[in-house]
Design a protein around this motif. Structure first.
Motif, mmCIF file in Angstrom:
data_model
loop_
_atom_site.group_PDB
_atom_site.id
_atom_site.type_symbol
_atom_site.label_atom_id
_atom_site.label_comp_id
_atom_site.label_asym_id
_atom_site.label_seq_id
_atom_site.Cartn_x
_atom_site.Cartn_y
_atom_site.Cartn_z
ATOM 1 N N SER A 64 52.001 31.387 55.533
ATOM 2 C CA SER A 64 51.509 32.502 55.281
ATOM 3 C C SER A 64 50.880 34.101 55.704
ATOM 4 O O SER A 64 50.946 34.798 55.295
ATOM 5 N N VAL A 65 51.916 33.984 56.741
ATOM 6 C CA VAL A 65 52.725 35.954 56.951
ATOM 7 C C VAL A 65 52.689 36.525 55.304
ATOM 8 O O VAL A 65 52.923 37.239 54.470
ATOM 9 N N GLY A 66 53.720 35.806 54.958
ATOM 10 C CA GLY A 66 54.176 36.194 53.700
ATOM 11 C C GLY A 66 53.462 36.399 52.527
ATOM 12 O O GLY A 66 53.230 36.803 51.772
ATOM 13 N N ASP A 67 52.341 34.924 52.563
ATOM 14 C CA ASP A 67 51.240 35.229 51.376
ATOM 15 C C ASP A 67 50.496 36.211 51.355
ATOM 16 O O ASP A 67 49.643 36.539 50.785
ATOM 17 N N ASP A 68 49.712 36.853 52.788
ATOM 18 C CA ASP A 68 49.598 37.560 52.477
ATOM 19 C C ASP A 68 49.561 38.911 52.534
ATOM 20 O O ASP A 68 48.609 39.574 51.545
ATOM 21 N N LYS A 69 50.600 39.619 52.905
ATOM 22 C CA LYS A 69 52.063 40.634 52.271
ATOM 23 C C LYS A 69 51.873 40.613 51.075
ATOM 24 O O LYS A 69 50.916 40.996 50.167
ATOM 25 N N HIS A 70 51.589 39.534 50.399
ATOM 26 C CA HIS A 70 51.573 39.424 48.491
ATOM 27 C C HIS A 70 50.710 39.457 48.407
ATOM 28 O O HIS A 70 50.424 40.260 47.533
ATOM 29 N N LEU A 71 49.521 38.778 48.826
ATOM 30 C CA LEU A 71 47.973 39.244 48.454
ATOM 31 C C LEU A 71 47.425 40.699 48.600
ATOM 32 O O LEU A 71 47.397 40.946 47.654
ATOM 33 N N LYS A 72 48.022 41.513 49.294
ATOM 34 C CA LYS A 72 47.994 42.671 49.594
ATOM 35 C C LYS A 72 48.318 43.624 48.892
ATOM 36 O O LYS A 72 47.786 44.799 48.266
ATOM 37 N N ALA A 73 49.728 43.059 48.232
ATOM 38 C CA ALA A 73 50.463 43.817 47.068
ATOM 39 C C ALA A 73 49.707 44.168 45.877
ATOM 40 O O ALA A 73 49.299 44.959 45.246
ATOM 41 N N GLN A 74 49.869 42.348 45.627
ATOM 42 C CA GLN A 74 48.885 42.442 44.395
ATOM 43 C C GLN A 74 47.898 42.544 44.327
ATOM 44 O O GLN A 74 46.691 43.285 43.883
ATOM 45 N N ASP A 79 43.867 47.430 42.089
ATOM 46 C CA ASP A 79 42.742 48.250 42.773
ATOM 47 C C ASP A 79 43.492 49.730 41.601
ATOM 48 O O ASP A 79 42.945 50.346 41.333
ATOM 49 N N GLU A 80 45.025 49.952 41.113
ATOM 50 C CA GLU A 80 45.258 50.587 41.138
ATOM 51 C C GLU A 80 45.142 50.842 39.535
ATOM 52 O O GLU A 80 44.627 51.338 38.517
ATOM 53 N N GLN A 81 45.329 49.505 38.854
ATOM 54 C CA GLN A 81 44.947 49.522 37.446
ATOM 55 C C GLN A 81 43.475 49.874 37.035
ATOM 56 O O GLN A 81 43.121 49.904 35.823
ATOM 57 N N VAL A 87 39.763 56.025 34.755
ATOM 58 C CA VAL A 87 40.020 57.133 34.339
ATOM 59 C C VAL A 87 40.264 57.361 32.702
ATOM 60 O O VAL A 87 39.671 58.215 31.745
ATOM 61 N N LEU A 88 40.808 56.043 31.961
ATOM 62 C CA LEU A 88 40.181 55.263 30.945
ATOM 63 C C LEU A 88 38.982 55.908 30.199
ATOM 64 O O LEU A 88 38.995 56.362 28.848
ATOM 65 N N ASN A 89 38.501 55.695 30.882
ATOM 66 C CA ASN A 89 37.179 54.956 30.554
ATOM 67 C C ASN A 89 36.482 57.065 30.255
ATOM 68 O O ASN A 89 36.055 56.607 29.470
#
Length: 243
Positions: A64-74, A79-81, A87-89
């Protein structure tokens, strides 16, 4: 007795864990760490059965901890995208605004060019400054027209102006020649006073040698007392020279 043996093994495992953890920390996943921790905790609490249950519980917690880190990274990637899309708009909107401004500027330029071409065409048809008998004085009506000519030339620096002076057939040829020279010179000086560069003015005098009507009369003489002005562009002058 068996319970005591298991407890002893657990205690010895806990004592050995700091050393093993330091060696294996970089190679263990959160699930593996949770599995080992859960097994030790289960053994302390519930014996062999508790060790098994604790091991699997710890594994689930670690996953569960590993999944949380993966979800946060995703989520961070999303958010960056989203920021990049924003910016493109914004850039797209700015580009569309610039394109609209450029199109409007082109339209205004074409309007101004058409207006100038119309004005020059009107003036290039030929304009005569008429004079009273025996004088080289420019009348107010023709002075206004000469001011318009000077303004048109200020808008088109590439244009030149050809001035041709004439006189009617009354009087001697010498007198008429001098009078035509005075008239064309008066028009030339007036234009220079209005800001026209003298280098753009070509002046010639022809006396009474080019009457507009072969029959001499008071009315025809009026039209012969003139200075004719013709605007010329470089292309028009080149075409005239090649004829």
């Amino acid at each position: 007795m068996k319970q005591h043996i298991i407890s002893a093994l657990v205690i010895s495992s806990l004592m050995a864990m700091p050393v093993m953890a330091q060696e294996q920390q970089d190679n263990q996943t959160p699930a593996a760490i949770g599995f080992g921790s859960g097994m030790v905790l289960g053994a302390v609490v519930g014996g062999p059965v508790g060790a098994i249950v604790g091991a699997f519980s710890g594994s689930l917690v670690g996953k569960s901890v590993g999944d949380d880190k993966h979800l946060k990274a995703q989520q961070q990637t999303l958010d960056e995208q989203a920021q990049q899309i924003t910016v493109l708009n914004q850039k797209q909107q700015s580009l569309e605004q610039l394109q609209a401004q450029y199109t409007e500027a082109q339209r205004q330029l074409k309007t101004l060019q058409a207006a100038r071409a119309s004005k020059l065409e009107e003036l290039t048809v030929g304009m005569n400054v008429q004079f009273r008998t025996g004088t080289a004085e420019i009348e107010p009506h023709f002075a206004k027209q000469l001011q318009d000519i000077a303004f048109a030339m200020s808008l088109a620096p590439e244009l030149t102006l050809e001035l041709s002076g004439y006189a009617d057939r009354r009087g001697s040829a010498e007198f008429n020649q001098q009078l035509s020279e005075q008239r064309v010179q008066a028009v030339r000086e007036f234009l220079i006073q209005q800001g026209v560069n003298g280098a753009r003015l070509t002046a010639n005098a022809y006396g009474a040698s080019a009457p507009l009507n072969p029959k001499e009369s008071l009315e025809n003489d009026f039209f012969d007392r003139r200075v004719t002005l013709r605007l010329q562009s470089p292309d028009a002058a080149l075409a005239a020279n090649n004829q």
